[in-house]
Design a protein around this motif. Structure first.
Motif, PDB file in Angstrom:
ATOM      1  N   PRO A  52     -39.830 -39.109  84.990  1.00 17.45           N
ATOM      2  CA  PRO A  52     -39.451 -39.893  83.812  1.00 17.45           C
ATOM      3  C   PRO A  52     -39.557 -39.142  82.494  1.00 17.45           C
ATOM      4  O   PRO A  52     -38.839 -39.445  81.543  1.00 17.45           O
ATOM      5  CB  PRO A  52     -40.426 -41.076  83.845  1.00 17.45           C
ATOM      6  CG  PRO A  52     -41.553 -40.652  84.703  1.00 17.45           C
ATOM      7  CD  PRO A  52     -41.002 -39.642  85.680  1.00 17.45           C
ATOM      8  N   HIS A  53     -40.449 -38.125  82.438  1.00 15.71           N
ATOM      9  CA  HIS A  53     -40.662 -37.425  81.167  1.00 15.71           C
ATOM     10  C   HIS A  53     -39.709 -36.253  80.977  1.00 15.71           C
ATOM     11  O   HIS A  53     -39.699 -35.631  79.928  1.00 15.71           O
ATOM     12  CB  HIS A  53     -42.122 -36.962  81.065  1.00 15.71           C
ATOM     13  CG  HIS A  53     -42.531 -36.081  82.196  1.00 15.71           C
ATOM     14  ND1 HIS A  53     -42.701 -36.565  83.488  1.00 15.71           N
ATOM     15  CD2 HIS A  53     -42.778 -34.757  82.253  1.00 15.71           C
ATOM     16  CE1 HIS A  53     -43.046 -35.565  84.278  1.00 15.71           C
ATOM     17  NE2 HIS A  53     -43.091 -34.461  83.560  1.00 15.71           N
ATOM     18  N   LEU A  54     -38.929 -35.916  82.020  1.00 17.36           N
ATOM     19  CA  LEU A  54     -37.951 -34.820  81.915  1.00 17.36           C
ATOM     20  C   LEU A  54     -36.558 -35.398  81.704  1.00 17.36           C
ATOM     21  O   LEU A  54     -36.250 -36.483  82.234  1.00 17.36           O
ATOM     22  CB  LEU A  54     -37.942 -33.982  83.200  1.00 17.36           C
ATOM     23  CG  LEU A  54     -39.234 -33.279  83.596  1.00 17.36           C
ATOM     24  CD1 LEU A  54     -39.028 -32.497  84.891  1.00 17.36           C
ATOM     25  CD2 LEU A  54     -39.721 -32.357  82.483  1.00 17.36           C
ATOM     26  N   LYS A  96     -24.636 -36.058  79.605  1.00 17.64           N
ATOM     27  CA  LYS A  96     -25.866 -36.874  79.685  1.00 17.64           C
ATOM     28  C   LYS A  96     -27.099 -36.038  80.017  1.00 17.64           C
ATOM     29  O   LYS A  96     -28.150 -36.584  80.316  1.00 17.64           O
ATOM     30  CB  LYS A  96     -25.680 -37.968  80.765  1.00 17.64           C
ATOM     31  CG  LYS A  96     -24.500 -38.913  80.539  1.00 17.64           C
ATOM     32  CD  LYS A  96     -24.904 -40.154  79.767  1.00 17.64           C
ATOM     33  CE  LYS A  96     -23.734 -40.924  79.214  1.00 17.64           C
ATOM     34  NZ  LYS A  96     -23.140 -41.857  80.151  1.00 17.64           N
ATOM     35  N   GLY A  97     -26.945 -34.705  79.982  1.00 17.80           N
ATOM     36  CA  GLY A  97     -28.045 -33.812  80.373  1.00 17.80           C
ATOM     37  C   GLY A  97     -29.311 -33.987  79.550  1.00 17.80           C
ATOM     38  O   GLY A  97     -30.416 -33.761  80.048  1.00 17.80           O
ATOM     39  N   HIS A  98     -29.162 -34.427  78.302  1.00 10.81           N
ATOM     40  CA  HIS A  98     -30.322 -34.549  77.412  1.00 10.81           C
ATOM     41  C   HIS A  98     -31.031 -35.896  77.559  1.00 10.81           C
ATOM     42  O   HIS A  98     -32.090 -36.111  76.983  1.00 10.81           O
ATOM     43  CB  HIS A  98     -29.855 -34.380  75.972  1.00 10.81           C
ATOM     44  CG  HIS A  98     -28.855 -35.431  75.562  1.00 10.81           C
ATOM     45  ND1 HIS A  98     -27.548 -35.422  76.023  1.00 10.81           N
ATOM     46  CD2 HIS A  98     -28.988 -36.536  74.794  1.00 10.81           C
ATOM     47  CE1 HIS A  98     -26.918 -36.477  75.528  1.00 10.81           C
ATOM     48  NE2 HIS A  98     -27.763 -37.169  74.784  1.00 10.81           N
ATOM     49  N   GLU A 126     -33.184 -43.678  80.017  1.00 12.43           N
ATOM     50  CA  GLU A 126     -32.014 -43.898  79.145  1.00 12.43           C
ATOM     51  C   GLU A 126     -30.713 -43.810  79.942  1.00 12.43           C
ATOM     52  O   GLU A 126     -29.638 -43.672  79.360  1.00 12.43           O
ATOM     53  CB  GLU A 126     -31.988 -42.831  78.038  1.00 12.43           C
ATOM     54  CG  GLU A 126     -33.243 -42.809  77.199  1.00 12.43           C
ATOM     55  CD  GLU A 126     -33.449 -41.495  76.454  1.00 12.43           C
ATOM     56  OE1 GLU A 126     -34.298 -41.491  75.553  1.00 12.43           O
ATOM     57  OE2 GLU A 126     -32.786 -40.480  76.786  1.00 12.43           O
ATOM     58  N   LEU A 127     -30.833 -43.824  81.269  1.00 12.24           N
ATOM     59  CA  LEU A 127     -29.636 -43.748  82.127  1.00 12.24           C
ATOM     60  C   LEU A 127     -29.546 -44.998  82.989  1.00 12.24           C
ATOM     61  O   LEU A 127     -30.573 -45.603  83.328  1.00 12.24           O
ATOM     62  CB  LEU A 127     -29.731 -42.523  83.054  1.00 12.24           C
ATOM     63  CG  LEU A 127     -29.698 -41.148  82.384  1.00 12.24           C
ATOM     64  CD1 LEU A 127     -30.083 -40.065  83.391  1.00 12.24           C
ATOM     65  CD2 LEU A 127     -28.320 -40.862  81.794  1.00 12.24           C
ATOM     66  N   SER A 128     -28.325 -45.372  83.369  1.00 10.85           N
ATOM     67  CA  SER A 128     -28.159 -46.512  84.282  1.00 10.85           C
ATOM     68  C   SER A 128     -28.618 -46.105  85.682  1.00 10.85           C
ATOM     69  O   SER A 128     -28.803 -44.908  85.963  1.00 10.85           O
ATOM     70  CB  SER A 128     -26.685 -46.923  84.323  1.00 10.85           C
ATOM     71  OG  SER A 128     -25.937 -45.984  85.073  1.00 10.85           O
ATOM     72  N   GLY A 129     -28.763 -47.082  86.573  1.00 14.36           N
ATOM     73  CA  GLY A 129     -29.173 -46.792  87.957  1.00 14.36           C
ATOM     74  C   GLY A 129     -28.214 -45.824  88.632  1.00 14.36           C
ATOM     75  O   GLY A 129     -28.629 -44.869  89.291  1.00 14.36           O
ATOM     76  N   ALA A 131     -29.841 -37.427  90.771  1.00 16.22           N
ATOM     77  CA  ALA A 131     -30.579 -37.102  92.006  1.00 16.22           C
ATOM     78  C   ALA A 131     -29.698 -36.310  92.975  1.00 16.22           C
ATOM     79  O   ALA A 131     -30.189 -35.422  93.686  1.00 16.22           O
ATOM     80  CB  ALA A 131     -31.093 -38.388  92.658  1.00 16.22           C
ATOM     81  N   ILE A 132     -28.398 -36.604  93.000  1.00 16.57           N
ATOM     82  CA  ILE A 132     -27.476 -35.849  93.861  1.00 16.57           C
ATOM     83  C   ILE A 132     -27.365 -34.402  93.352  1.00 16.57           C
ATOM     84  O   ILE A 132     -27.451 -33.447  94.134  1.00 16.57           O
ATOM     85  CB  ILE A 132     -26.091 -36.541  93.908  1.00 16.57           C
ATOM     86  CG1 ILE A 132     -26.200 -37.848  94.681  1.00 16.57           C
ATOM     87  CG2 ILE A 132     -25.044 -35.617  94.549  1.00 16.57           C
ATOM     88  CD1 ILE A 132     -24.952 -38.724  94.625  1.00 16.57           C
ATOM     89  N   ALA A 133     -27.215 -34.245  92.042  1.00 15.89           N
ATOM     90  CA  ALA A 133     -27.142 -32.895  91.463  1.00 15.89           C
ATOM     91  C   ALA A 133     -28.430 -32.118  91.766  1.00 15.89           C
ATOM     92  O   ALA A 133     -28.382 -30.941  92.138  1.00 15.89           O
ATOM     93  CB  ALA A 133     -26.899 -32.985  89.955  1.00 15.89           C
ATOM     94  N   ARG A 134     -29.567 -32.789  91.635  1.00 13.66           N
ATOM     95  CA  ARG A 134     -30.863 -32.128  91.914  1.00 13.66           C
ATOM     96  C   ARG A 134     -30.943 -31.674  93.376  1.00 13.66           C
ATOM     97  O   ARG A 134     -31.461 -30.599  93.682  1.00 13.66           O
ATOM     98  CB  ARG A 134     -32.021 -33.075  91.599  1.00 13.66           C
ATOM     99  CG  ARG A 134     -33.399 -32.475  91.857  1.00 13.66           C
ATOM    100  CD  ARG A 134     -34.514 -33.459  91.590  1.00 13.66           C
ATOM    101  NE  ARG A 134     -34.373 -34.676  92.378  1.00 13.66           N
ATOM    102  CZ  ARG A 134     -35.175 -35.732  92.275  1.00 13.66           C
ATOM    103  NH1 ARG A 134     -36.147 -35.731  91.384  1.00 13.66           N
ATOM    104  NH2 ARG A 134     -34.983 -36.786  93.030  1.00 13.66           N
ATOM    105  N   ALA A 135     -30.418 -32.494  94.296  1.00 13.00           N
ATOM    106  CA  ALA A 135     -30.483 -32.156  95.726  1.00 13.00           C
ATOM    107  C   ALA A 135     -29.648 -30.920  96.052  1.00 13.00           C
ATOM    108  O   ALA A 135     -29.890 -30.258  97.056  1.00 13.00           O
ATOM    109  CB  ALA A 135     -30.002 -33.346  96.562  1.00 13.00           C
ATOM    110  N   LEU A 136     -28.649 -30.625  95.216  1.00 12.04           N
ATOM    111  CA  LEU A 136     -27.738 -29.518  95.512  1.00 12.04           C
ATOM    112  C   LEU A 136     -28.106 -28.230  94.784  1.00 12.04           C
ATOM    113  O   LEU A 136     -27.553 -27.169  95.078  1.00 12.04           O
ATOM    114  CB  LEU A 136     -26.302 -29.927  95.143  1.00 12.04           C
ATOM    115  CG  LEU A 136     -25.742 -31.122  95.928  1.00 12.04           C
ATOM    116  CD1 LEU A 136     -24.414 -31.567  95.331  1.00 12.04           C
ATOM    117  CD2 LEU A 136     -25.578 -30.776  97.401  1.00 12.04           C
TER     118      LEU A 136
END
Ligand code: ATP
Ligand code: MG
Length: 221
Positions: A99-101, A135-137, A142-145, A152-157
């Motif tokens: 949440p803090h990143l 939306k990177g910042h 501050e993001l929708s579900g 999370a998909i980008a992080r997984a890749l």
């Protein structure tokens, strides 16, 4: 589905109970490079538990889980955690963003944890691919579900892992964004010669993968 030497992920004769309920018995599964498998099944049938076993987050009661031919049982917790970072891209049903990143930092976190040089351009490219170029910042709050799901998909890749496990990765997305997210997952896995295991309740999504398996009464058929 493929020759043993090519298996990226395999389960042999795997059994697991939770809370006194037997979820699987003697389950066998294997997947190789560039293959994709959809797992369908009723709520509570054990799909998330199966993905957690595949990710080495839960240990089987019996049987073996292998990544790239190596039995997870033989690894210490530290080795398992480091191998997971490199081998497994995981999209959880609840996204577990920090949440803090901000979104960009969440995508880059696996690179930091692995002690790799952080490629900001690559992380930004992945965010762009999942439809979040600007939306990177933003922090997860501050993001929708659906936007969090795509982070999370980008992080997984980001680590270009050989095995991608995705639990309902399009569950919170509208039709258009679900298609985009699925396309990103499928194309990234093809390009990286990775295996994709994807849990979904959608027949339409499942049919876009190479194989469809149903988890019911402890068996995959
Ligand atoms: N830690 C736990 N302790 C005891 N029982 C659990 C635990 N985690 C899950 N279960 C139970 O195991 C069963 C399988 O849960 P799981 O989350 O794997 O199902 P699922 O197929 O992913 O369901 P859904 O489609 O709703 O996400 C459920 O009945 C659940 O209540
Ligand atoms: Mg689940």
């Amino acid at each position: 589905m493929n020759s043993v030497s090519e298996n990226l992920l395999a389960l042999h004769n795997t059994s697991k109970s939770l809370g006194g309920v037997r979820l699987f018995t003697g389950l066998d599964f294997s997947i190789g490079p560039r293959e994709s498998v959809a797992i369908l099944g009723e709520s509570g049938s054990g799909k998330s538990t199966l993905l957690h076993l595949m990710a080495g987050l839960e240990r089987p009661d019996q049987g073996e889980v292998l990544w790239l031919g190596q039995n997870l049982q033989t690894m210490s917790d530290d080795v398992l955690a480091m191998r997971r970072l490199h081998n497994i891209g995981l999209v959880f049903q609840a996204y577990y963003l920090m949440p803090h990143l901000n979104a960009q930092q969440n995508v880059e976190l696996p690179l930091l944890l692995a002690g790799q040089k952080v490629d900001h351009g690559w992380a930004a490219h992945l965010l762009e691919q999942v439809g979040l170029p600007d939306k990177g910042h933003r922090k997860p709050g501050e993001l929708s579900g659906g936007e969090q799901q795509r982070v999370a998909i980008a992080r997984a890749l980001v680590m270009k892992p050989p095995i991608v496990l995705a639990d309902e990765p399009t569950g919170n997305l509208d039709e258009k964004n679900a298609e985009i997210a699925l396309e990103v997952l499928l194309e990234s896995c093809q390009q990286a010669r990775a295996a994709l295991v994807l849990v979904t309740h959608s027949q339409h999504i499942a049919l876009q993968l190479d194989q469809q398996l149903n988890l019911a009464h402890g068996s995959l058929t």
